[in-house]
Enzyme design. Sequence first.
Site, mmCIF file in Angstrom:
data_model
loop_
_atom_site.group_PDB
_atom_site.id
_atom_site.type_symbol
_atom_site.label_atom_id
_atom_site.label_comp_id
_atom_site.label_asym_id
_atom_site.label_seq_id
_atom_site.Cartn_x
_atom_site.Cartn_y
_atom_site.Cartn_z
ATOM 1 N N ASP A 141 -0.031 -0.211 1.781
ATOM 2 C CA ASP A 141 0.100 -1.368 0.895
ATOM 3 C C ASP A 141 1.081 -2.356 1.521
ATOM 4 O O ASP A 141 2.125 -1.976 2.045
ATOM 5 C CB ASP A 141 0.595 -0.917 -0.485
ATOM 6 C CG ASP A 141 0.383 -1.981 -1.546
ATOM 7 O OD1 ASP A 141 -0.462 -1.788 -2.439
ATOM 8 O OD2 ASP A 141 1.066 -3.032 -1.478
ATOM 9 N N ASN B 256 -5.323 1.131 -11.230
ATOM 10 C CA ASN B 256 -5.197 0.158 -12.304
ATOM 11 C C ASN B 256 -6.581 -0.420 -12.600
ATOM 12 O O ASN B 256 -7.304 -0.779 -11.677
ATOM 13 C CB ASN B 256 -4.231 -0.959 -11.878
ATOM 14 C CG ASN B 256 -2.840 -0.427 -11.576
ATOM 15 O OD1 ASN B 256 -2.363 0.493 -12.231
ATOM 16 N ND2 ASN B 256 -2.185 -0.983 -10.562
ATOM 17 N N HIS C 37 -9.430 0.786 -5.873
ATOM 18 C CA HIS C 37 -8.446 1.367 -4.962
ATOM 19 C C HIS C 37 -7.570 2.339 -5.718
ATOM 20 O O HIS C 37 -7.218 2.110 -6.872
ATOM 21 C CB HIS C 37 -7.594 0.280 -4.288
ATOM 22 C CG HIS C 37 -7.027 -0.734 -5.230
ATOM 23 N ND1 HIS C 37 -7.779 -1.745 -5.779
ATOM 24 C CD2 HIS C 37 -5.774 -0.890 -5.724
ATOM 25 C CE1 HIS C 37 -7.024 -2.482 -6.572
ATOM 26 N NE2 HIS C 37 -5.795 -1.978 -6.564
HETATM 27 P P1 AMP Z 1 -3.607 -3.657 -7.938
HETATM 28 O O1 AMP Z 1 -2.542 -4.567 -8.471
HETATM 29 O O2 AMP Z 1 -3.628 -2.289 -8.557
HETATM 30 O O3 AMP Z 1 -4.979 -4.329 -7.990
HETATM 31 O O4 AMP Z 1 -3.255 -3.373 -6.428
HETATM 32 C C1 AMP Z 1 -3.504 -4.265 -5.396
HETATM 33 C C2 AMP Z 1 -2.579 -3.884 -4.276
HETATM 34 O O5 AMP Z 1 -3.052 -4.476 -3.085
HETATM 35 C C3 AMP Z 1 -1.140 -4.344 -4.468
HETATM 36 O O6 AMP Z 1 -0.274 -3.203 -4.474
HETATM 37 C C4 AMP Z 1 -0.889 -5.245 -3.250
HETATM 38 O O7 AMP Z 1 0.418 -5.125 -2.735
HETATM 39 C C5 AMP Z 1 -1.936 -4.752 -2.277
HETATM 40 N N1 AMP Z 1 -2.363 -5.735 -1.284
HETATM 41 C C6 AMP Z 1 -2.738 -7.015 -1.493
HETATM 42 N N2 AMP Z 1 -3.082 -7.596 -0.335
HETATM 43 C C7 AMP Z 1 -2.928 -6.662 0.639
HETATM 44 C C8 AMP Z 1 -3.120 -6.653 2.066
HETATM 45 N N3 AMP Z 1 -3.544 -7.729 2.733
HETATM 46 N N4 AMP Z 1 -2.843 -5.514 2.730
HETATM 47 C C9 AMP Z 1 -2.403 -4.414 2.079
HETATM 48 N N5 AMP Z 1 -2.216 -4.359 0.737
HETATM 49 C C10 AMP Z 1 -2.467 -5.465 0.036
#
Ligand code: AMP
Length: 112
Positions: free
Chosen positions: A31, A85, A98
């Site tokens: 992440d 989530n 995810h």
């Molecule tokens: P959610 O809020 O459960 O939808 O999780 C989305 C996650 O994706 C968050 O924890 C972000 O930090 C992560 N995220 C967003 N963009 C990227 C990226 N380019 N590379 C890695 N993680 C990411």
Amino acid sequence: MNSDCLFCRIVEGSIPVAIVEETEGSVAFRDINPQAPTHVLLIPRRHVESLNEVDDAQMMGDLVRLAQVVAAREGLGDGWRLVTNVGKDGGQTVYHLHLHLLGGRRMGWPPG
Ligand code: AMP
Ligand code: ZN
């Protein structure tokens, strides 16, 4: 493949991430905004919006198995957490399924 989807673009390789492990059907990567010493996202290659849209038990089984493999590799023998989530109230911000694998510190409960 949904070209508007951030995680589909990660699967296709057009957005660089720190890959931890890959299988035929799934990808694990770090992440970008880690909430614990280990914070790995596990995603299916196939675009599925969230747990609400899952129709493939094998796909989910593969993701859970991948979580075990990554947790072991990261040295999380004292425990870890797997979170997904779903939707607005669940705190979902990226609409490609995810699983968050979190570990390396003691987790609080209840979650925020
Ligand atoms: P959610 O809020 O459960 O939808 O999780 C989305 C996650 O994706 C968050 O924890 C972000 O930090 C992560 N995220 C967003 N963009 C990227 C990226 N380019 N590379 C890695 N993680 C990411
Ligand atoms: Zn997607």
